[in-house]
Design a protein around this motif. Structure first.
Motif, PDB file in Angstrom:
ATOM      1  N   PRO A   1      -6.821  14.859 -14.311  1.00 22.90           N
ATOM      2  CA  PRO A   1      -7.456  14.620 -15.618  1.00 22.90           C
ATOM      3  C   PRO A   1      -6.589  13.724 -16.491  1.00 22.90           C
ATOM      4  N   GLY A   2      -7.217  12.736 -17.127  1.00 21.29           N
ATOM      5  CA  GLY A   2      -6.490  11.821 -17.996  1.00 21.29           C
ATOM      6  C   GLY A   2      -5.959  10.599 -17.296  1.00 21.29           C
ATOM      7  N   ALA A   3      -6.164  10.487 -15.969  1.00 23.37           N
ATOM      8  CA  ALA A   3      -5.626   9.344 -15.213  1.00 23.37           C
ATOM      9  C   ALA A   3      -6.337   8.043 -15.573  1.00 23.37           C
ATOM     10  N   GLU A   4      -7.520   8.146 -16.167  1.00 16.17           N
ATOM     11  CA  GLU A   4      -8.278   6.932 -16.476  1.00 16.17           C
ATOM     12  C   GLU A   4      -7.693   6.171 -17.676  1.00 16.17           C
ATOM     13  N   THR A   5      -6.784   6.783 -18.410  1.00 14.74           N
ATOM     14  CA  THR A   5      -6.178   6.094 -19.557  1.00 14.74           C
ATOM     15  C   THR A   5      -4.652   6.105 -19.432  1.00 14.74           C
ATOM     16  N   PRO A   6      -4.102   5.337 -18.478  1.00 19.25           N
ATOM     17  CA  PRO A   6      -2.637   5.314 -18.322  1.00 19.25           C
ATOM     18  C   PRO A   6      -1.963   4.657 -19.523  1.00 19.25           C
ATOM     19  N   VAL A   7      -0.727   5.035 -19.762  1.00 16.73           N
ATOM     20  CA  VAL A   7       0.022   4.538 -20.916  1.00 16.73           C
ATOM     21  C   VAL A   7       1.258   3.784 -20.429  1.00 16.73           C
TER      22      VAL A   7
ATOM     23  N   GLU B   1       0.852  -1.198   0.000  1.00 15.35           N
ATOM     24  CA  GLU B   1       0.000   0.000   0.000  1.00 15.35           C
ATOM     25  C   GLU B   1       0.885   1.245   0.000  1.00 15.35           C
ATOM     26  N   GLN B   2       0.547   2.189  -0.896  1.00 11.31           N
ATOM     27  CA  GLN B   2       1.302   3.441  -0.978  1.00 11.31           C
ATOM     28  C   GLN B   2       0.531   4.532  -0.237  1.00 11.31           C
ATOM     29  N   ARG B   3       1.276   5.404   0.424  1.00 12.33           N
ATOM     30  CA  ARG B   3       0.643   6.460   1.217  1.00 12.33           C
ATOM     31  C   ARG B   3       0.567   7.739   0.387  1.00 12.33           C
ATOM     32  N   LEU B   4      -0.647   8.132   0.066  1.00 11.35           N
ATOM     33  CA  LEU B   4      -0.820   9.361  -0.713  1.00 11.35           C
ATOM     34  C   LEU B   4      -0.464  10.578   0.136  1.00 11.35           C
ATOM     35  N   ARG B   5       0.175  11.542  -0.505  1.00 13.59           N
ATOM     36  CA  ARG B   5       0.439  12.809   0.196  1.00 13.59           C
ATOM     37  C   ARG B   5      -0.868  13.565   0.365  1.00 13.59           C
ATOM     38  N   SER B   6      -1.090  14.074   1.546  1.00 14.16           N
ATOM     39  CA  SER B   6      -2.352  14.761   1.833  1.00 14.16           C
ATOM     40  C   SER B   6      -2.509  16.039   1.025  1.00 14.16           C
ATOM     41  N   ASP B   7      -1.369  16.631   0.606  1.00 13.55           N
ATOM     42  CA  ASP B   7      -1.444  17.911  -0.102  1.00 13.55           C
ATOM     43  C   ASP B   7      -1.371  17.751  -1.620  1.00 13.55           C
TER      44      ASP B   7
ATOM     45  N   VAL C   1      -3.519   5.580  -8.716  1.00 17.63           N
ATOM     46  CA  VAL C   1      -3.110   6.586  -7.732  1.00 17.63           C
ATOM     47  C   VAL C   1      -3.470   7.987  -8.223  1.00 17.63           C
ATOM     48  N   ALA C   2      -3.174   8.266  -9.502  1.00 16.26           N
ATOM     49  CA  ALA C   2      -3.483   9.584 -10.065  1.00 16.26           C
ATOM     50  C   ALA C   2      -4.981   9.839 -10.080  1.00 16.26           C
ATOM     51  N   ALA C   3      -5.773   8.779 -10.311  1.00 21.88           N
ATOM     52  CA  ALA C   3      -7.227   8.939 -10.316  1.00 21.88           C
ATOM     53  C   ALA C   3      -7.741   9.300  -8.926  1.00 21.88           C
ATOM     54  N   GLN C   4      -7.128   8.735  -7.881  1.00 23.75           N
ATOM     55  CA  GLN C   4      -7.524   9.099  -6.520  1.00 23.75           C
ATOM     56  C   GLN C   4      -7.278  10.577  -6.235  1.00 23.75           C
ATOM     57  N   LEU C   5      -6.319  11.159  -6.972  1.00 26.14           N
ATOM     58  CA  LEU C   5      -6.006  12.575  -6.795  1.00 26.14           C
ATOM     59  C   LEU C   5      -6.731  13.446  -7.807  1.00 26.14           C
ATOM     60  N   ALA C   6      -7.661  12.840  -8.575  1.00 33.40           N
ATOM     61  CA  ALA C   6      -8.500  13.555  -9.535  1.00 33.40           C
ATOM     62  C   ALA C   6      -7.691  14.237 -10.635  1.00 33.40           C
TER      63      ALA C   6
END
Length: 782
Positions: free
Chosen positions: A483-489, A441-447, A476-481
């Motif tokens: 844009p474009g995180a739904e289509t990772p490359v 599990e990775q810990r997201l930065r709160s900021d 992880v990027a999607a959890q931070l909202a």
């Protein structure tokens, strides 16, 4: 047994002989350089000569401009020294201390305390601070690209040379210092190029261009003015010299360079309070111009630490769960410098004793796995690999689907597999037996979410480029909202050709399985499309990209190599500090653009007035004291406050064009209106025996026009900006109404007709300035 290093006595002997690594770490210019840069300028030289001339011909009040220059220069020196103090103190905090063995004990020491013959330990991310020879090597791979340009890491063995400035990408070891101080390779390079001036500054370059043209305009104008005042008018030579000096002094935008330096210096101090080390002053400006920021996930969007959340045994695993736990613990023990993933495994499975490690393969960002070989019979012995499932397993393997499901939830997954081949075999990943999936599990930065939102609001594109699995990074990027995180490359599918890669980067926002060299290529591809790119990171795999980016931003807890090549170091490891840096840069750029317009408007009308005087063969309208008063009230004092004010305007390119688009027409309007008022006053007061009546009328006209220019530049209005303009107006009224100030500045308005005529001319000029401002704003939008 490892080499014990030098004894305390041997260290003392070497220190006595001067065999110390005494190269100072320069985070800023020296005090001597700061004083010289602020004092020894071409315009200070011009003003200084003119000031000496006025001291000879008198009176002293016509030499006030000289005292203003002295005060301005002193302010610039004080502010830069203050910034230097902040920079140097933060540099000490952020400076990494290499581990040195002395008397058999490893201990961190300051870089400047290393002596010839010291044994220095190395691990992933460590920078080699002196030259030396490898003493011990355990899969030691060193990247020398910053020195040689060769991108591939070099595998080092005992006896191989090590160059200062290179850094470790994998493995560990130790080396003996053979060259220290200025004899070291990196120190020789530093002698040729100071770190302080590496970043391009459009502001400073633009101001230099402006000053160059101003100098060339001054020379013929000044010559014509001298001839006009001394020969054609046949003045008393003292009066002619005073008028000539009055014509030359206002052409010099002397405070512009000062205010730029002060604005940068105060920005450094402000950011220093937020634990942000700006290693090169113009980097503040550079980050404000960035339109793409590339983020490494680990250490930027997520915290450095991780936690093991689950251990999943795979079907047909060659070991049971207790054995797997012991293997994982032994793998952790085999690496003396574990990364964040391996540290989490060590914390979760500390019981790895009893297995003797016979060979190890350190983790490398390029290969995406590590390994170790253990002695002993049974399921726990043999060769083991730990790394990315999609690297260790062939396409279509059953375990890959399970790993992808976990990655889609934002979890990081490592595969533990038993290898049939020896670790040194280049084909070691072939024919492996998957044993277990280690779920982290990775810990997201709160900021992180707020910071990404800030960049989106400022039209700055965020690109997440990571060595981890693309699906996991996208989650992880999607959890931070983002844009474009739904289509990772998956970066392994990116085209190698630069233009095609740039198009793919413009379309995507999240990229996984990116190698260190690919990160560098991606930065270059974005730059080829005209983007100004910032790169953030904390790991050794980010160094090459940080070096090539327009602005490199390193975390304070990151590797020494990343901090060495970055222009900005976030000592508090907070990604949320970046908006503060952007805001400081925008404040500097926006405010200097404002005050540059004020200064150059004065330069333009001064040149025009001098030309008109030469062409019409009349005395120059002003004495030096008049223009000193006008410059102080309409430019000097207001510019100081405007240069340091809050400013959230987006940074725009083409500094020179944006300043000159209004300064030139405004200066022409001011000069023409002032000269018209002067000629009318000369005609009106022709039969009046009052010295300087026409000069007073011209001074009133020019003050009112300059005040209106200030009122335009000060927009949008706030209470303090309105108060600033009104205070300057009130100060001029006080001068006109106070008898001793009238005498000091040689100002006296005679009658009512001509003063009101001067006001009317200024009003017409103000209307022209308004129309010009609106036309320029429409014709040349920011």
């Amino acid at each position: 047994m490892s080499h014990p290093g030098l004894t305390a006595r041997e260290v003392a002997e070497r220190v006595a002989r001067g065999e110390v690594n005494d190269v100072p770490v320069r985070s800023s210019r020296s005090t001597r350089d700061i004083v010289r840069a602020n004092v020894l300028t071409r315009f200070n030289a011009i003003i200084g000569v003119l000031f000496l001339i006025i001291l000879v011909v008198g009176p002293l009040q016509d030499g006030l401009f000289g005292f203003v220059i002295i005060a301005n220069t002193a302010i610039g020196i004080v502010q830069e020294l203050r910034a230097k103090k902040t920079l140097d103190s933060l540099a000490v905090i952020g400076e990494a201390k290499p581990t040195v063995r002395r008397d058999g004990t490893p201990a961190p020491v300051a870089t400047g305390e290393i002596v010839l013959g010291d044994v220095i330990e190395l691990g992933p991310g460590d920078k080699c601070v002196v030259d030396g020879d490898v003493l011990e090597a355990d899969g030691l791979e060193i990247d020398e690209s910053l020195l040689t340009g060769e991108a591939d890491p070099v595998l080092k063995r005992p006896g191989d040379p090590v160059m200062s400035g290179s850094f470790v990408v994998a493995g560990g070891g130790a080396f003996t210092a053979t060259k220290v101080g200025r004899e070291a390779y990196a120190a020789q390079l530093a002698e040729e190029a100071s770190r302080f001036t590496l970043v391009h500054s459009e502001l400073r370059t633009g101001i230099s261009v402006i000053l160059k043209y101003v100098t060339w305009m001054m020379i013929p104008t000044a010559l014509g003015l001298i001839v006009s005042q001394l020969v054609i008018e046949d003045h008393d030579w003292r009066e002619a010299v005073r008028r000539m000096v009055a014509g030359i002094v206002p052409m010099v935008p002397e405070g512009l360079v000062l205010l730029t330096s002060v604005a940068f210096a105060i920005g450094v101090v402000r950011l220093g309070r937020r634990q942000c080390l700006v290693q090169e002053l113009p980097a503040i400006e550079g980050l404000a111009r960035v339109d793409v920021v590339c983020l490494d996930k680990t250490g930027t969007l997520t915290e450095g630490g991780m936690d093991v959340s689950e251990l999943r045994l795979l079907p047909d695993a060659p070991a049971d769960e207790p054995s797997v736990r012991r293997v994982l613990g032994a793998l952790g023990e085999s690496d003396p410098r574990p990364n964040a993933s391996l540290q989490a495994i060590i914390d979760a499975y500390p019981d790895g004793t009893g297995r003797r490690c016979t060979a190890s393969l350190p983790f490398s960002s390029a290969r995406k796995y590590s390994g170790a070989s253990f002695d002993g019979p049974g399921t726990q012995g043999g060769n083991w690999l730990l790394g990315a499932p999609d690297v260790l397993l062939p396409s279509g393997a059953a375990a890959l689907a399970e790993a992808d499901d976990l990655n889609a939830r934002g979890l990081r997954v490592l595969l533990l597999a038993r290898a049939s081949r020896e670790l040194g075999d280049p084909r070691v990943t072939e024919d492996v037996h998957p044993t277990a999936l280690v779920v982290l599990e990775q810990r997201l930065r709160s900021d992180a979410a707020d910071t990404l939102r800030y960049f989106a609001e400022q039209d700055v594109s965020a690109k997440v480029i990571s060595g981890d699995n693309a699906v996991s990074v996208g989650a992880v990027a999607a959890q931070l909202a983002l844009p474009g995180a739904e289509t990772p490359v998956d970066a392994r599918r990116l085209p190698g050709e630069r233009d095609a890669m740039a198009r793919a980067l413009d379309r995507g926002a999240v990229f996984g399985r990116v190698t260190p060299q690919q990160k560098r290529d991606m930065v270059g591809a974005l730059q080829s499309r005209g983007h100004t790119v910032a790169m953030t990171g904390d790991g050794v795999n980010d160094v090459l990209a940080l070096k090539d980016a327009d602005i490199g931003v390193a975390m304070g807890s990151g590797s020494e190599a990343t901090r060495a090549v970055a222009q900005i170091v976030l000592l508090n490891n907070s990604f949320a500090t970046l908006p503060s840096v952007v805001a400081e840069g925008r404040r500097v750029i926006g405010n200097i653009t404002r005050v540059a317009t004020l200064f150059l408007t004065k330069t333009v009308y001064s040149v025009l007035l001098a030309v008109l005087v030469v062409c019409t063969r009349v005395p120059y309208p002003f004495l030096p004291r008049h223009l000193t008063l006008l410059s102080t009230l309409t430019i000097g004092v207001p510019a100081f406050f405007l240069a340091l004010a809050p400013n959230r305007e987006r940074a725009q390119p083409h500094f020179v064009r944006r300043v000159m688009r209004y300064a030139v027409p405004a200066g022409l309007i001011a000069g023409t209106a002032t000269f018209a008022a002067y000629l009318l006053a000369r005609h009106y007061y022709a039969g009046v025996d009052v010295l300087g009546a026409e000069t007073s009328a011209a001074t009133l006209t020019l003050f009112l026009i300059s005040l209106w220019v200030l009122a335009i530049i000060a927009r949008p209005y706030t209470w303090w900006r309105v108060a600033l303009v009104l205070t300057m107006a009130a100060a001029f009224v006080i001068v006109l109404l106070t008898p001793w100030l009238q005498r000091f500045f040689a100002l006296k308005l005679i009658g009512t007709t001509m003063p009101w005529t001067a006001v009317a001319i200024a009003a017409v000029a103000a209307i022209a300035l308004e129309f010009t401002w609106r036309w320029v704003s429409r014709r040349f939008p920011a």
